[in-house]
Design a protein around this motif. Structure first.
Motif, short mmCIF file in Angstrom:
data_model
loop_
_atom_site.label_atom_id
_atom_site.label_comp_id
_atom_site.label_asym_id
_atom_site.label_seq_id
_atom_site.Cartn_x
_atom_site.Cartn_y
_atom_site.Cartn_z
N LYS A 127 17.08 -30.91 0.45
CA LYS A 127 16.21 -31.91 1.06
C LYS A 127 17.13 -32.95 1.66
CE LYS A 127 13.13 -29.45 -1.04
NZ LYS A 127 12.55 -28.34 -0.25
N TYR A 128 16.78 -33.46 2.84
CA TYR A 128 17.72 -34.30 3.59
C TYR A 128 17.19 -35.71 3.79
CZ TYR A 128 19.45 -29.63 4.65
OH TYR A 128 19.92 -28.34 4.54
N LEU B 215 5.26 -28.26 2.15
CA LEU B 215 6.13 -28.04 3.32
C LEU B 215 5.38 -27.45 4.53
CD1 LEU B 215 8.04 -27.60 0.62
CD2 LEU B 215 9.75 -27.03 2.33
N SER C 172 17.32 -25.31 -2.46
CA SER C 172 16.48 -25.76 -1.36
C SER C 172 16.83 -27.23 -1.11
CB SER C 172 15.00 -25.58 -1.73
OG SER C 172 14.18 -25.87 -0.62
N PHE D 44 8.14 -34.54 5.56
CA PHE D 44 8.80 -33.45 6.30
C PHE D 44 9.10 -33.93 7.72
CE2 PHE D 44 9.26 -29.31 8.31
CZ PHE D 44 9.69 -28.46 7.29
N GLU E 284 4.38 -29.40 7.99
CA GLU E 284 5.07 -29.04 9.24
C GLU E 284 4.06 -28.64 10.32
OE1 GLU E 284 7.83 -25.78 8.92
OE2 GLU E 284 8.90 -26.42 10.74
N SER F 90 12.19 -25.36 7.30
CA SER F 90 13.29 -25.90 6.50
C SER F 90 14.07 -24.79 5.80
CB SER F 90 12.81 -26.93 5.46
OG SER F 90 13.90 -27.78 5.10
N VAL G 121 12.79 -29.63 9.06
CA VAL G 121 13.74 -30.14 8.06
C VAL G 121 12.97 -30.89 6.97
CG1 VAL G 121 15.72 -31.69 7.72
CG2 VAL G 121 15.52 -30.40 9.87
N ASP G 122 13.06 -30.42 5.73
CA ASP G 122 12.37 -31.10 4.63
C ASP G 122 13.15 -32.35 4.21
OD1 ASP G 122 10.34 -31.53 2.84
OD2 ASP G 122 11.04 -30.08 1.35
N GLY H 151 17.56 -25.39 4.63
CA GLY H 151 17.78 -25.93 3.28
C GLY H 151 18.31 -24.92 2.28
#
Ligand code: AVJ
Length: 310
Positions: free
Chosen positions: A274-275, A47, A272, A302, A51, A152, A183-184, A155
């Motif tokens: 994730k999207y 992550l 956590s 990411f 990022e 993130s 945003v992860d 999350g």
């Protein structure tokens, strides 16, 4: 009621539910914050480095979208390298406003930022950023507010609380304001699972440290040796579920309250999320934002997103 009694009540009530639960905010005592910093350096924990790479690769375009004389309002204390990259590249910033509940940590990191960026008006605010708070008045009137929420951290919140946190950001951004957020993303579950089950065992230490924190600061009596770390990616829900698994039938107390926990029973310590890009855009929309720009890495692990107020 003092903050501490309120927190103790909250912890006791979380542990009284059928699925025992402790808020992930209790990870971050001094040792927990250090462990998290160490986690961000792990090869498996993609992550932070991903990022950072996205920020570095797109910093000119990010600075362009932010524009001149903005006030940068960071939700969190702002001790990260990502913040420094931003501060180095944003031109004529009206102010930098880090917002955090932990006063000591906030003031210490604000001082470090002042030392590195003596020309920037650094105005820390002690507040619980899940609720609306008052912004300080910078010496220079800002053209617009840009809320920054990296890592993130969004999350950690379940859907409805995530939307209400985004609404607070929408409010603090104000008219003409925007949100820059890390945003992860959903991906191969094996990649996600290894990020939360690292071979060095740091995530396990980080998870178990929560019990140490409660023993020290909330008069709890957890036997750390009798709990084990567990992390699993639930693909249907799109989230990592992190728990502590009791290794025996045992009892523990928190304050004056005693609890039984069975062998194999769990305490939920963190989600956590994730999207997908669409899933996150829908959430942003529900909070009054439009996604103006999404930057990602070559493998789409990411994303960094720039959201404007609708
Ligand atoms: C700081 C919430 C983004 O969810 O990946 C790291 C915390 N937990 N390893 C995350 C965390 C276990 C982290 N966030």
């Amino acid at each position: 009621m003092t903050t501490e009694t309120a927190e103790l009540d909250q912890i006791v009530s979380g542990l009284s539910a059928p699925q025992k639960r402790i808020s992930s905010k209790y990870f971050y005592d001094e040792r927990g914050s250090q462990l998290f910093d160490d986690i961000t350096q792990l090869p498996e924990y993609y992550l932070t480095n991903t990022e950072l790479g996205i920020m570095r690769n797109n910093i000119a375009e990010i600075a362009e979208l932010v524009g001149k004389q903005a006030s940068l309002i960071e939700f969190g204390s702002g001790s990260s390298l990502k913040t420094r990259i931003l501060l180095e590249h944003l031109s004529e910033l009206a102010a930098y406003v880090p917002v955090d509940i932990s006063k000591d940590h906030l003031y210490a990191s604000a001082q470090k930022i002042r030392n590195s960026f003596p020309h920037i008006d650094v105005l820390p605010v002690v507040a619980d950023f899940t609720q609306e708070f008052a912004l300080p008045k910078p010496m220079v009137m800002p053209v617009r507010n840009i809320v920054y929420f990296p890592g993130s951290t969004i999350g950690n919140f379940e859907h409805d609380t995530a939307v209400s946190l985004l609404r607070v950001m929408h409010h603090e951004a104000g008219k003409g304001g925007a949100l820059l957020i890390g945003v992860d993303l959903q991906k191969d579950p094996a990649i996600i699972e290894s990020a939360y089950n690292d071979s060095a065992g740091l995530t396990a230490e980080f998870n178990l440290n929560m019990l140490r924190h409660l023993n020290r600061n909330f008069g709890a009596s957890f036997d750390i040796e009798k709990f084990a770390h567990y992390a699993n990616y639930d693909q249907d829900e799109g989230r990592v579920v992190i728990k502590l698994v009791s290794q025996a039938d045992q009892t523990f107390s928190v304050g004056d309250t005693e609890f039984d926990i069975a062998d194999g029973e769990t305490i939920l310590t963190e989600y956590s999320h994730k999207y997908t890009l669409d899933g996150f855009a829908a959430m942003a929309h529900a909070a009054g934002f439009s996604v103006e720009k999404v930057w990602t890495d070559d493998e789409s692990l990411f994303s960094v997103q720039f959201l404007t107020r609708q």
